[in-house]
Design an enzyme around this catalytic site. Structure first.
Site, PDB file in Angstrom:
ATOM      1  CE1 TYR A   1      -1.038 -15.153  -1.514  1.00 36.66           C
ATOM      2  CE2 TYR A   1       0.134 -13.151  -2.066  1.00 36.66           C
ATOM      3  CZ  TYR A   1      -0.915 -13.781  -1.444  1.00 36.66           C
ATOM      4  OH  TYR A   1      -1.848 -13.032  -0.753  1.00 36.66           O
TER       5      TYR A   1
ATOM      6  CG  ASP B   1      -0.634   3.827  -1.382  1.00 32.12           C
ATOM      7  OD1 ASP B   1      -0.749   3.850  -2.618  1.00 32.12           O
ATOM      8  OD2 ASP B   1       0.259   4.465  -0.771  1.00 32.12           O
TER       9      ASP B   1
ATOM     10  CG  ASP C   1      -5.242 -12.488  -1.234  1.00 30.43           C
ATOM     11  OD1 ASP C   1      -6.480 -12.594  -1.126  1.00 30.43           O
ATOM     12  OD2 ASP C   1      -4.449 -13.196  -0.592  1.00 30.43           O
TER      13      ASP C   1
END
Length: 362
Positions: free
Chosen positions: A145, A234, A258
C-alpha cells in the site's frame, strides 16, 4: 462490539466539547455516516457537547476538482478535531492519472498506523458466548500500500512491478499493540499472520519483529501469559472458515489484514456489520469495513450498523466507554431481535429505519 485497549489514553475529564471530523466521501458513505452521527447524538449529555465538522474527500470529489484529499481536510483534522469518522471511498480498479485513495493517504498523513477490526457474532442469548469473537490488527502504513509501482516493456511485453515495504519500526509498533490487545482479552492468544516461507525477507522481518516484542527492553515478562502462534496467510483463510473459534487476536501486514478481515465478515453475515478504527498515538478515525457499494447507493438500503459500531469504537478509544457500551448494546439488541434489518441481512428495512431503531434503544 468491544474495543478493549486504546492505543493512547486520551484525557476526557476536562474536555468541554467534542469535535468530530465527518468524511462521508463516496457512495453509501454519505448514507451510513448520518446514522453514526445520530447514534452519537442519542447519547445526549453523557458526552460533551458535540460538534460535527463536515470535510471533503473521495473519488467523486477528485473527478470535480482533481484532488482526492484536500490539504485543508488534513489540516482541520490535525488542528481542530478530536477524532473523525470516514464513510467509504470509490477507488476505481483501473489506473486514473493523478488519483490516489484518500483513505490510504489519510492513514499515512495522520500516522494512523493500526487498523483494528473486531469481528464478533451476536448470540441469541444476551448472556451467551458468541460463536465468532476475533480481532484483526492490520499494519496500516506499509506493505504494497505504499503504492510504488512501475511498468516497463521487456522482451516479452509489458512488465509491472510493485515495491513492498516492511520496516522493523512499523512491525514493532503494530506488534506491541497486538500483544497489548491479546493480554487484555480473556483468551490471551495471538496469531502472527505471514507468508515467510515464500517472502522470507519482507514477511520474515515482520514475523521476527512481532515475535520479538516480549523480549524488548522494559517489557519484563509482561506478556508471559500471551500464547503466541503463527499461521501462513493462505492456510489462515482456510482455517478462518473451517474453525474460526481458534482465533482470538490476529496481527498481519497491510494487505493480508485487509483480505482476512473482509473474509471474516462473512462469518457474521455481512460486511455491513464490521466496524474498524484507524488509530495512531494521537488520533483515531472510525471507518466501516465495507466499501462505497455504488450498486445500492442512493436507495436507502445500505446497512448503517458498521458505521454506528465504528462510532462506538471511536468513542471508546477516546475514553467514553459508557457511551460506547450503550451504542453497542443497542446495535446487538436490534440484531438479536431481527425485525428491523437491511436487505444484506435478509430484512426489508431502510437504512433510516434501522438508524431510528438503534437510536431509540440507546
Amino acid at each position: 462490539m468491544v474495543f478493549r485497549v486504546p492505543i493512547r489514553s486520551m484525557a476526557t475529564a476536562a474536555r468541554q466539547s467534542l469535535k468530530i471530523g465527518m468524511l462521508p466521501a463516496d457512495g453509501i458513505g454519505r448514507e451510513v455516516l448520518p446514522g453514526a452521527k445520530a447514534a452519537i447524538l442519542a447519547l445526549g449529555s453523557s458526552i460533551p457537547k458535540t460538534e460535527f465538522i463536515d470535510l471533503l474527500a473521495g473519488f467523486e470529489y477528485f473527478t470535480r476538482t482533481g484532488t482526492a484529499l484536500p490539504d485543508e481536510t488534513v489540516e482541520i483534522l490535525k488542528n481542530e478535531c478530536d477524532c473523525a469518522l470516514f464513510g467509504a471511498v470509490s477507488s476505481p480498479s483501473r489506473k486514473v492519472t493523478g488519483y490516489s485513495s484518500p483513505i490510504v493517504a489519510l492513514r499515512k498523513k495522520m500516522d494512523l498506523y493500526a487498523n483494528i477490526r473486531p469481528v464478533k457474532s451476536v448470540s441469541v442469548n444476551p448472556e451467551g458466548k458468541p460463536g465468532v469473537d476475533l480481532v484483526v490488527i492490520r499494519e496500516n502504513t506499509e506493505c504494497l500500500y505504499v503504492k510504488q509501482e512501475t511498468q516497463t516493456v521487456g522482451e516479452h511485453g509489458k512488465e509491472a512491478r510493485a515495491t513492498r515495504l516492511i520496516t522493523e519500526r512499523a512491525s514493532r509498533r503494530i506488534g506491541e499493540l497486538a500483544f497489548k490487545m491479546a493480554l487484555e482479552r480473556p483468551r490471551k492468544h495471538l496469531t502472527v499472520i505471514h507468508k515467510s516461507n515464500v517472502l522470507s525477507i519482507t514477511d520474515g522481518l515482520f514475523r521476527e519483529t512481532v515475535r520479538a516484542v516480549p523480549k524488548l527492553p522494559g517489557v519484563d515478562g509482561k506478556y508471559d501469559d500471551v500464547t503466541v502462534a503463527e499461521q501462513l496467510v493462505d492456510s489462515a483463510v482456510y482455517r478462518l472458515f473451517r474453525e474460526p473459534e481458534i482465533y482470538d487476536v490476529m496481527v498481519a501486514p497491510n494487505l493480508y489484514g485487509d483480505i482476512l478481515s473482509d473474509a471474516a465478515a462473512a462469518l457474521v453475515g455481512s460486511l455491513g456489520l464490521v466496524p474498524s478504527v484507524n488509530a495512531g498515538d494521537s488520533f483515531v478515525m472510525g471507518e466501516p469495513v465495507h466499501g462505497s457499494a455504488p450498486d445500492i447507493a442512493g436507495q436507502n438500503i445500505a446497512n448503517p450498523l458498521a458505521a454506528i459500531r465504528s462510532a462506538a469504537m471511536m468513542l471508546r478509544h477516546i475514553g467514553y466507554v459508557d457511551g460506547a457500551n450503550r451504542i453497542e448494546k443497542a446495535v446487538d439488541s436490534v440484531l438479536r431481535e431481527g425485525k428491523v434489518l437491511t436487505p444484506d441481512l435478509g430484512g426489508r428495512s431502510k437504512t433510516s429505519e434501522v438508524v431510528d431503531e438503534v437510536t431509540k434503544r440507546i
